[in-house]
Design a protein around this motif. Structure first.
Motif, PDB file in Angstrom:
ATOM      1  N   LEU A  33      -7.402  -6.253  15.346  1.00  0.00           N
ATOM      2  CA  LEU A  33      -6.426  -5.684  14.419  1.00  0.00           C
ATOM      3  C   LEU A  33      -6.780  -4.259  13.997  1.00  0.00           C
ATOM      4  O   LEU A  33      -5.917  -3.529  13.487  1.00  0.00           O
ATOM      5  N   GLU A  34      -8.027  -3.871  14.202  1.00  0.00           N
ATOM      6  CA  GLU A  34      -8.484  -2.572  13.694  1.00  0.00           C
ATOM      7  C   GLU A  34      -7.647  -1.402  14.197  1.00  0.00           C
ATOM      8  O   GLU A  34      -7.240  -0.548  13.399  1.00  0.00           O
ATOM      9  N   PRO A  35      -7.341  -1.299  15.505  1.00  0.00           N
ATOM     10  CA  PRO A  35      -6.502  -0.177  15.940  1.00  0.00           C
ATOM     11  C   PRO A  35      -5.036  -0.334  15.559  1.00  0.00           C
ATOM     12  O   PRO A  35      -4.264   0.618  15.680  1.00  0.00           O
ATOM     13  N   TRP A  93     -13.045  -7.138   5.065  1.00  0.00           N
ATOM     14  CA  TRP A  93     -12.549  -6.260   6.133  1.00  0.00           C
ATOM     15  C   TRP A  93     -11.436  -5.359   5.614  1.00  0.00           C
ATOM     16  O   TRP A  93     -11.390  -4.167   5.933  1.00  0.00           O
ATOM     17  N   ILE A  94     -10.544  -5.894   4.814  1.00  0.00           N
ATOM     18  CA  ILE A  94      -9.454  -5.098   4.259  1.00  0.00           C
ATOM     19  C   ILE A  94     -10.004  -3.967   3.386  1.00  0.00           C
ATOM     20  O   ILE A  94      -9.525  -2.824   3.445  1.00  0.00           O
ATOM     21  N   LYS A  95     -11.022  -4.263   2.595  1.00  0.00           N
ATOM     22  CA  LYS A  95     -11.634  -3.215   1.765  1.00  0.00           C
ATOM     23  C   LYS A  95     -12.210  -2.096   2.631  1.00  0.00           C
ATOM     24  O   LYS A  95     -12.061  -0.907   2.322  1.00  0.00           O
ATOM     25  N   LYS A  96     -12.852  -2.500   3.718  1.00  0.00           N
ATOM     26  CA  LYS A  96     -13.423  -1.513   4.639  1.00  0.00           C
ATOM     27  C   LYS A  96     -12.326  -0.643   5.238  1.00  0.00           C
ATOM     28  O   LYS A  96     -12.447   0.588   5.318  1.00  0.00           O
ATOM     29  N   MET A  97     -11.221  -1.271   5.653  1.00  0.00           N
ATOM     30  CA  MET A  97     -10.108  -0.522   6.244  1.00  0.00           C
ATOM     31  C   MET A  97      -9.461   0.402   5.217  1.00  0.00           C
ATOM     32  O   MET A  97      -9.046   1.524   5.536  1.00  0.00           O
ATOM     33  N   HIS A  98      -9.404  -0.058   3.968  1.00  0.00           N
ATOM     34  CA  HIS A  98      -8.775   0.776   2.942  1.00  0.00           C
ATOM     35  C   HIS A  98      -9.618   2.005   2.640  1.00  0.00           C
ATOM     36  O   HIS A  98      -9.071   3.080   2.352  1.00  0.00           O
ATOM     37  N   LYS A  99     -10.925   1.880   2.723  1.00  0.00           N
ATOM     38  CA  LYS A  99     -11.786   3.054   2.540  1.00  0.00           C
ATOM     39  C   LYS A  99     -11.530   4.090   3.624  1.00  0.00           C
ATOM     40  O   LYS A  99     -11.597   5.299   3.381  1.00  0.00           O
ATOM     41  N   LEU A 100     -11.218   3.597   4.825  1.00  0.00           N
ATOM     42  CA  LEU A 100     -10.974   4.503   5.953  1.00  0.00           C
ATOM     43  C   LEU A 100      -9.582   5.112   5.929  1.00  0.00           C
ATOM     44  O   LEU A 100      -9.403   6.281   6.268  1.00  0.00           O
ATOM     45  N   HIS A 101      -8.586   4.325   5.520  1.00  0.00           N
ATOM     46  CA  HIS A 101      -7.196   4.741   5.715  1.00  0.00           C
ATOM     47  C   HIS A 101      -6.393   4.894   4.433  1.00  0.00           C
ATOM     48  O   HIS A 101      -5.272   5.410   4.481  1.00  0.00           O
ATOM     49  N   ASN A 107      -1.338   0.161   2.540  1.00  0.00           N
ATOM     50  CA  ASN A 107      -1.092  -0.708   1.386  1.00  0.00           C
ATOM     51  C   ASN A 107      -0.066  -1.791   1.668  1.00  0.00           C
ATOM     52  O   ASN A 107      -0.244  -2.950   1.282  1.00  0.00           O
ATOM     53  N   TRP A 108       1.045  -1.427   2.328  1.00  0.00           N
ATOM     54  CA  TRP A 108       2.091  -2.425   2.589  1.00  0.00           C
ATOM     55  C   TRP A 108       1.558  -3.543   3.471  1.00  0.00           C
ATOM     56  O   TRP A 108       1.781  -4.725   3.202  1.00  0.00           O
ATOM     57  N   THR A 109       0.824  -3.179   4.499  1.00  0.00           N
ATOM     58  CA  THR A 109       0.319  -4.177   5.448  1.00  0.00           C
ATOM     59  C   THR A 109      -0.676  -5.114   4.788  1.00  0.00           C
ATOM     60  O   THR A 109      -0.614  -6.334   4.975  1.00  0.00           O
ATOM     61  N   VAL A 110      -1.597  -4.567   3.999  1.00  0.00           N
ATOM     62  CA  VAL A 110      -2.609  -5.437   3.400  1.00  0.00           C
ATOM     63  C   VAL A 110      -2.001  -6.301   2.285  1.00  0.00           C
ATOM     64  O   VAL A 110      -2.416  -7.450   2.093  1.00  0.00           O
ATOM     65  N   LYS A 111      -1.019  -5.777   1.577  1.00  0.00           N
ATOM     66  CA  LYS A 111      -0.350  -6.601   0.566  1.00  0.00           C
ATOM     67  C   LYS A 111       0.369  -7.773   1.242  1.00  0.00           C
ATOM     68  O   LYS A 111       0.338  -8.912   0.752  1.00  0.00           O
ATOM     69  N   HIS A 112       0.996  -7.487   2.367  1.00  0.00           N
ATOM     70  CA  HIS A 112       1.645  -8.551   3.133  1.00  0.00           C
ATOM     71  C   HIS A 112       0.602  -9.556   3.627  1.00  0.00           C
ATOM     72  O   HIS A 112       0.861 -10.766   3.663  1.00  0.00           O
ATOM     73  N   GLY A 113      -0.572  -9.053   3.968  1.00  0.00           N
ATOM     74  CA  GLY A 113      -1.628  -9.920   4.458  1.00  0.00           C
ATOM     75  C   GLY A 113      -2.291 -10.766   3.385  1.00  0.00           C
ATOM     76  O   GLY A 113      -2.860 -11.819   3.689  1.00  0.00           O
TER      77      GLY A 113
END
Length: 255
Positions: A182-184, A215-223, A228-234
């Motif tokens: 999912l990372e890319p 993992w979501i926290k790590k991705m949010h630090k990067l991006h 926000n929409w994708t992780v809230k949905h997740g």
């Protein structure tokens, strides 16, 4: 929708295949489908058409799928799924799912083309179980494909709780293997892909909550807020039950 998969669709298949393969016994194929689908539900009807195709073609898998690929039609240029476009291809995807396991490369090429017109999210799942390492290599390539439907397949086909499909565990018994795929895709510009990534994260959060949130926290630090929409949905299932970790994260990122 189940009534779409009946003798009328068999007539369409029979006509199209006969143009490519004149020896195809279209009348017996149509009769076979008509006789078998009457009392069945959608998935069973699709399986009947796939089975009758296999019987009527009577060819080695490589030759049969070569014929079926010629009737796929134009690519789906919209961001709509299988119930809006290309659903007549469901029996062909099922054909690959059931009859193609011994021909990995040929089947992957077929699923790649099918998913650009319909979806291969169900058909790909037996291959995940039988060829995990080969599939991981293929999925990492598809995750950066120019076609949004192909990129979506990486997320949707590997979902542990894909609707209508048998549940599967995470790849290599490790949620981070799924998350690495999912990372890319987490920053994908396609809303169609974003929704699938969110759905996949939501699946993972039900069994692997801590790993998913980490993992979501790590991705949010990067991006940042771009995801926000994708992780809230997740995280929606956790949010719905007032999970404090999920709520605290969404509050921190301003959602």
């Amino acid at each position: 929708m189940k009534y779409y998969f009946d003798g009328e669709l068999a007539q369409f298949f029979g006509h199209q295949i006969s143009l490519i393969y004149p020896e195809f016994p279209r009348n017996s194929f149509i009769k076979g489908v008509n006789n078998l689908v009457k009392e069945l539900e959608l998935k069973e009807r699709v399986a009947v058409i796939s089975k009758e195709l296999h019987k009527a073609l009577g060819l080695p898998y490589v030759d049969a799928i070569g014929i079926l690929k010629q009737m796929l039609g134009p690519e789906n240029k919209t961001e709509q799924g299988m119930f809006a476009n290309g659903y007549f291809l469901m029996p062909i995807a099922h054909y690959v799912e059931v009859y193609g396991l011994n021909d990995f490369d040929v089947s992957m090429d077929a699923l790649y083309e099918i998913t650009k017109r319909h979806t291969s999210e169900y058909a790909i799942r037996p291959y995940l179980l039988h060829y995990e390492q080969e599939m991981l290599e293929k999925l990492r390539i598809w995750a950066i494909d120019e076609n949004a439907h192909v990129r979506r397949l990486v997320s949707e086909g590997t979902r542990p709780r894909l609707p209508w499909a048998k549940r599967i565990d995470v790849l290599s018994d490790d949620p981070y293997m799924n998350l690495s795929l999912l990372e890319p895709l987490i920053t994908d510009h396609s809303k169609y892909v974003q929704k699938s990534v969110g759905n996949h994260l939501n699946d993972l959060s039900k069994t692997y909550k801590e790993e998913t949130i980490e993992w979501i926290k790590k991705m949010h630090k990067l991006h940042g807020k771009n995801i926000n929409w994708t992780v809230k949905h997740g995280l929606r299932s956790l949010i719905k039950v007032n999970d404090q970790d999920a709520l605290a994260f969404m509050h921190r990122v301003g959602e």
